[in-house]
Design an enzyme around this catalytic site. Structure first.
Site, mmCIF file in Angstrom:
data_model
loop_
_atom_site.group_PDB
_atom_site.id
_atom_site.type_symbol
_atom_site.label_atom_id
_atom_site.label_comp_id
_atom_site.label_asym_id
_atom_site.label_seq_id
_atom_site.Cartn_x
_atom_site.Cartn_y
_atom_site.Cartn_z
ATOM 1 N N LYS A 7 3.751 1.422 -3.812
ATOM 2 C CA LYS A 7 3.253 0.674 -4.983
ATOM 3 C C LYS A 7 4.180 0.800 -6.198
ATOM 4 O O LYS A 7 4.256 -0.120 -7.002
ATOM 5 C CB LYS A 7 1.828 1.123 -5.341
ATOM 6 N N THR B 9 0.846 -1.191 0.000
ATOM 7 C CA THR B 9 0.000 0.000 0.000
ATOM 8 C C THR B 9 0.889 1.251 0.000
ATOM 9 O O THR B 9 2.124 1.136 -0.087
ATOM 10 C CB THR B 9 -1.018 -0.060 1.164
ATOM 11 N N ASN C 116 -10.425 14.912 -15.301
ATOM 12 C CA ASN C 116 -9.475 15.178 -14.222
ATOM 13 C C ASN C 116 -9.166 16.665 -14.134
ATOM 14 O O ASN C 116 -9.192 17.380 -15.131
ATOM 15 C CB ASN C 116 -8.171 14.391 -14.450
HETATM 16 P P1 NDP Z 1 -3.747 9.856 -6.271
HETATM 17 O O1 NDP Z 1 -3.081 10.813 -5.344
HETATM 18 O O2 NDP Z 1 -2.923 8.979 -7.148
HETATM 19 O O3 NDP Z 1 -4.710 10.695 -7.261
HETATM 20 C C1 NDP Z 1 -5.568 11.664 -6.737
HETATM 21 C C2 NDP Z 1 -6.544 12.120 -7.815
HETATM 22 O O4 NDP Z 1 -7.524 12.943 -7.201
HETATM 23 C C3 NDP Z 1 -5.915 12.969 -8.923
HETATM 24 O O5 NDP Z 1 -6.550 12.680 -10.133
HETATM 25 C C4 NDP Z 1 -6.233 14.401 -8.467
HETATM 26 O O6 NDP Z 1 -6.298 15.327 -9.521
HETATM 27 C C5 NDP Z 1 -7.608 14.189 -7.890
HETATM 28 N N1 NDP Z 1 -8.007 15.214 -6.922
HETATM 29 C C6 NDP Z 1 -7.539 15.405 -5.676
HETATM 30 N N2 NDP Z 1 -8.202 16.408 -5.065
HETATM 31 C C7 NDP Z 1 -9.129 16.849 -5.947
HETATM 32 C C8 NDP Z 1 -10.135 17.865 -5.902
HETATM 33 N N3 NDP Z 1 -10.305 18.635 -4.823
HETATM 34 N N4 NDP Z 1 -10.909 18.031 -6.981
HETATM 35 C C9 NDP Z 1 -10.740 17.258 -8.093
HETATM 36 N N5 NDP Z 1 -9.809 16.286 -8.193
HETATM 37 C C10 NDP Z 1 -9.021 16.095 -7.132
HETATM 38 O O7 NDP Z 1 -4.753 9.012 -5.374
HETATM 39 P P2 NDP Z 1 -5.240 7.497 -5.602
HETATM 40 O O8 NDP Z 1 -5.606 7.355 -7.027
HETATM 41 O O9 NDP Z 1 -4.279 6.567 -5.006
HETATM 42 O O10 NDP Z 1 -6.550 7.449 -4.673
HETATM 43 C C11 NDP Z 1 -7.769 8.036 -5.097
HETATM 44 C C12 NDP Z 1 -8.883 7.646 -4.118
HETATM 45 O O11 NDP Z 1 -9.106 6.247 -4.165
HETATM 46 C C13 NDP Z 1 -8.605 7.984 -2.654
HETATM 47 O O12 NDP Z 1 -9.794 8.459 -2.066
HETATM 48 C C14 NDP Z 1 -8.218 6.644 -2.053
HETATM 49 O O13 NDP Z 1 -8.506 6.570 -0.681
HETATM 50 C C15 NDP Z 1 -9.118 5.724 -2.854
HETATM 51 N N6 NDP Z 1 -8.642 4.331 -2.901
HETATM 52 C C16 NDP Z 1 -9.467 3.364 -2.423
HETATM 53 C C17 NDP Z 1 -9.078 2.039 -2.431
HETATM 54 C C18 NDP Z 1 -10.008 0.993 -1.903
HETATM 55 O O14 NDP Z 1 -9.587 -0.170 -1.776
HETATM 56 N N7 NDP Z 1 -11.245 1.332 -1.634
HETATM 57 C C19 NDP Z 1 -7.762 1.622 -2.975
HETATM 58 C C20 NDP Z 1 -6.986 2.722 -3.511
HETATM 59 C C21 NDP Z 1 -7.418 4.034 -3.457
HETATM 60 P P3 NDP Z 1 -4.970 16.058 -10.071
HETATM 61 O O15 NDP Z 1 -4.329 15.066 -11.003
HETATM 62 O O16 NDP Z 1 -5.471 17.249 -10.751
HETATM 63 O O17 NDP Z 1 -4.109 16.362 -8.869
#
Ligand code: NDP
Length: 278
Positions: free
Chosen positions: A66, A62, A151
């Protein structure tokens, strides 16, 4: 002999993986030990090597490791290769087999547990981070009629679009910026929030017009109750609201089956970990 498995992350105190895997082991009669390892930042390889040397058979990986696990692997599945990240390792025959089950678990939760087939449906995916990337191939394999990626940083959505276009088949696959969603004039059967906005109580800038009445709104974050995204979806007439607890348990079940060749039942564990969406 008891086979050893572990989850590695930093921080790791919050992890539900030992509970999930030990419950699966009890349910399926598997003799395993499953622990949590807090790896030091920059110390993933060392920690993984030490675990292997002590007889470890496999690991869940985690944040923030990763990508380190991706670099450490000797044999990557296509899914892990395309996801660019790894959340499960298997140590066998002197090799490090690697997979990414996050997107597979998410898809299984939506299609099988919640009963929302993607085939022929219009799907909107918010976010282009690690979780969204991992979902791309499993989603496209379900053959939705349309898949739109949106995005905040549009260049990242474009990058994902370009990488996964060759796998789109007959799916109408595209990307856009949030303000352009209105121009599409499309209502979606499923709106999936793979942004991390909810972790900070924020709402991605999506408007209510994207939710088709009767749609599924899925929040990848879990245990947060009714997030701003789910609240918006509820107000817009979504039929079903779900958070990522099912995804968490399903990705664990996939890893467990990969390691132990037996599929655990997931419904009881999902029920145990579910926090009401209020
Ligand atoms: P990342 O940090 O890799 O990506 C975050 C994403 O969220 C980016 O696309 C970012 O956009 C966007 N973002 C963040 N804040 C905002 C906002 N205020 N408005 C719009 N877009 C926003 O995170 P992960 O992909 O690893 O995780 C994403 C979600 O998935 C989290 O909530 C995490 O907890 C959840 N998750 C759940 C799992 C499960 O087993 N249920 C497993 C893995 C993740 P930008 O590119 O513009 O910064």
């Amino acid at each position: 002999m008891t086979d050893k498995y572990a989850v590695i992350g930093n921080p790791i105190g919050h992890t539900k993986s030992p509970l999930i895997h030990m419950t699966f082991a009890e349910q399926t009669g598997q003799d395993i030990e499953y622990t949590a390892i807090e790896g030091s930042l920059g110390g993933f390889r060392e920690a993984a090597e030490a675990f292997r040397a002590a007889g470890g058979c496999g690991m869940n990986v985690t944040a923030p490791f990763k990508l380190d696990a991706f670099a450490y692997a000797t044999d990557l599945t296509e899914q892990a290769q395309l996801a660019g990240a790894v959340n499960a390792l298997k140590f066998a025959d002197g090799k490090v087999y690697a997979q990414n089950f996050d997107g597979i678990g998410l898809t299984r939760d939506i299609v099988h547990n919640l009963g929302y087939p993607m085939r022929g449906k219009r799907v909107l995916l918010l976010g282009a981070g690690g979780a969204a990337r991992g979902a791309m191939l499993p989603f496209l394999k379900e053959k939705p009629a349309q898949l739109v990626l949106v995005n905040r940083t549009v260049s990242k959505a474009k990058e994902l679009f370009e990488q996964f276009s060759p796998y789109a088949g007959d799916t109408d696959f595209s990307f856009c910026a949030y303000p352009e969603l209105g121009d599409l004039s499309v209502q979606f059967d499923m709106v999936i929030n793979a942004t991390s906005a909810s972790l900070r109580g924020e709402l991605p800038p999506v408007h209510t017009g994207v939710f088709k009445p009767g749609c599924l709104a899925y929040e990848l974050a879990y245990g947060k109750g009714l997030t701003p995204f789910l609240r918006l979806a509820q107000g817009a007439g979504a039929q079903k609201l779900a958070d990522g607890v099912g995804m968490l348990v399903e990705q664990a079940a996939e890893a467990f089956e990969w390691w132990r060749s037996v599929r655990p039942e997931t419904a009881p564990m999902i029920a145990t970990l579910t926090v009401p969406l209020v």
